[in-house]
Design an enzyme around this catalytic site. Structure first.
Site, PDB file in Angstrom:
ATOM      1  N   ASN A 128     -21.882 -51.850 -64.886  1.00  0.00           N
ATOM      2  CA  ASN A 128     -21.506 -51.389 -63.553  1.00  0.00           C
ATOM      3  C   ASN A 128     -22.547 -51.875 -62.548  1.00  0.00           C
ATOM      4  OD1 ASN A 128     -20.536 -50.080 -61.314  1.00  0.00           O
ATOM      5  ND2 ASN A 128     -20.193 -48.131 -62.349  1.00  0.00           N
ATOM      6  N   GLU A 181     -18.346 -54.858 -63.593  1.00  0.00           N
ATOM      7  CA  GLU A 181     -17.582 -53.896 -62.795  1.00  0.00           C
ATOM      8  C   GLU A 181     -18.233 -53.690 -61.423  1.00  0.00           C
ATOM      9  OE1 GLU A 181     -17.352 -51.192 -66.862  1.00  0.00           O
ATOM     10  OE2 GLU A 181     -17.694 -50.219 -64.928  1.00  0.00           O
ATOM     11  N   SER A 182     -17.405 -53.594 -60.408  1.00  0.00           N
ATOM     12  CA  SER A 182     -17.792 -53.212 -59.041  1.00  0.00           C
ATOM     13  C   SER A 182     -18.351 -54.377 -58.215  1.00  0.00           C
ATOM     14  CB  SER A 182     -18.841 -52.088 -59.037  1.00  0.00           C
ATOM     15  OG  SER A 182     -18.346 -50.930 -59.672  1.00  0.00           O
ATOM     16  N   LYS A 220      -6.413 -47.281 -57.642  1.00  0.00           N
ATOM     17  CA  LYS A 220      -7.145 -46.124 -57.123  1.00  0.00           C
ATOM     18  C   LYS A 220      -6.895 -45.961 -55.628  1.00  0.00           C
ATOM     19  CE  LYS A 220     -11.714 -48.301 -56.472  1.00  0.00           C
ATOM     20  NZ  LYS A 220     -13.133 -48.203 -56.834  1.00  0.00           N
ATOM     21  N   LYS A 257      -9.592 -44.433 -66.481  1.00  0.00           N
ATOM     22  CA  LYS A 257     -10.874 -44.478 -65.780  1.00  0.00           C
ATOM     23  C   LYS A 257     -11.206 -43.056 -65.327  1.00  0.00           C
ATOM     24  CE  LYS A 257     -14.107 -47.130 -63.733  1.00  0.00           C
ATOM     25  NZ  LYS A 257     -13.783 -47.740 -62.432  1.00  0.00           N
ATOM     26  N   GLU A 305      -7.541 -52.444 -60.974  1.00  0.00           N
ATOM     27  CA  GLU A 305      -7.642 -50.986 -60.896  1.00  0.00           C
ATOM     28  C   GLU A 305      -6.717 -50.374 -59.846  1.00  0.00           C
ATOM     29  OE1 GLU A 305     -11.087 -48.727 -62.225  1.00  0.00           O
ATOM     30  OE2 GLU A 305     -11.597 -48.686 -60.101  1.00  0.00           O
ATOM     31  N   GLU A 344     -19.941 -48.004 -70.634  1.00  0.00           N
ATOM     32  CA  GLU A 344     -20.521 -48.466 -69.376  1.00  0.00           C
ATOM     33  C   GLU A 344     -22.011 -48.186 -69.252  1.00  0.00           C
ATOM     34  OE1 GLU A 344     -18.292 -47.868 -65.583  1.00  0.00           O
ATOM     35  OE2 GLU A 344     -20.056 -46.658 -65.085  1.00  0.00           O
TER      36      GLU A 344
END
Length: 260
Positions: A186, A216-217, A56, A116, A54, A165
């Site tokens: 997530n 994710e995360s 960001k 995203k 990602e 998600e």
């Protein structure tokens, strides 16, 4: 709640976008686009555990992650380092993202590209096609079942994959009638921003076997990767760990070590 605040700010951004390019024009541009999308789903089905890297600058939980931010160079580094796909933030207020980052990245790499963002309007899906995305994020926490189904159908018609998600069982139940092909779990609660990898462990057993599972995360190291693989994850989405890395190639190599 943080998620509610994000949506309020994102609606303001959307109005600016519509003022710059009308909904009618954006739809026309999307429908007339001859760009052939790259399969995001296929990238996640490669042997081993796929990595969505990602791009960001900031996040609500960590504030500024990368002061010296060069999105195109970051994406090129991801591609050179063996990432399978790239995710780019286009939400401006909380994540310091921008649609231009995504369109510039599209011109610079050949990996599938995920937009995203917090999508709640058809305009954003048409725009995703126009700016160069291959996939979009649909967040069950902010969409009802009918809207998810409608948005997925529109994305399908434009050749865009959907990363759908969820964070809990209720959101999964809401999502399943849309027959999602790729489900992102997530590990971060978007209402409190607390993170637990056990969220993937709990929810992955409830997801239909034919679905591609993305965790994710909160993924920081090889031990996290091995744990998530044991839970059945096909892919991971990693942002902060890679954005903070002094050597992306070494970090990706270490993340993947001994993962089958």
């Amino acid at each position: 709640m943080i998620l509610d605040d994000i949506i309020v700010k994102r609606k303001i951004q959307l109005e600016r976008e519509k003022a710059a390019v009308s909904p009618e024009k954006m739809k026309e541009l999307a429908l007339s686009s001859e760009r052939k999308t790259i399969s995001f789903k296929d990238a996640l089905l490669k042997n081993g555990m796929s990595i969505i890297s990602e791009v960001k600058k900031s996040s609500p939980s960590k504030s500024v992650i990368c002061e010296d931010f060069h999105p195109v160079e970051q994406a090129i580094q991801y591609e050179k380092s063996g990432a399978d796909a790239v995710s780019c933030l286009t939400e401006e207020f909380y994540f310091n993202g921008n649609s231009k980052y995504l369109s510039d990245i599209r011109e610079s790499i050949n990996l599938p590209l995920l937009r995203k963002d917090f999508i709640f309007d058809e305009y954003q899906i048409y725009e995703a096609k126009v700016i160069g995305a291959d996939a979009i994020l649909l967040i069950s926490a902010i969409l009802d079942t009918d809207t998810i189904m409608k948005f997925k159908e529109l994305a399908d018609s434009l050749g865009l994959d959907c990363l759908c998600e969820i964070h809990n069982e209720e959101e999964l139940k809401k999502l399943l009638p849309a027959r999602p092909e790729i489900i992102g779990i997530n590990n971060r609660n978007l209402k409190t921003f607390e993170v637990s990898l056990e969220t993937t462990g709990r929810l992955s057993t409830l997801i239909p076997k034919e679905c591609v599972k993305v965790s994710e995360s909160g993924i920081r190291n090889n031990e996290d990767m091995k744990l998530l693989r044991s839970y059945g994850a096909d892919a991971v989405l990693i942002g902060e760990t890679l954005m903070r890395s002094p050597n992306v190639a070494d970090t990706i190599r270490e993340l993947r070590k001994d993962i089958i």
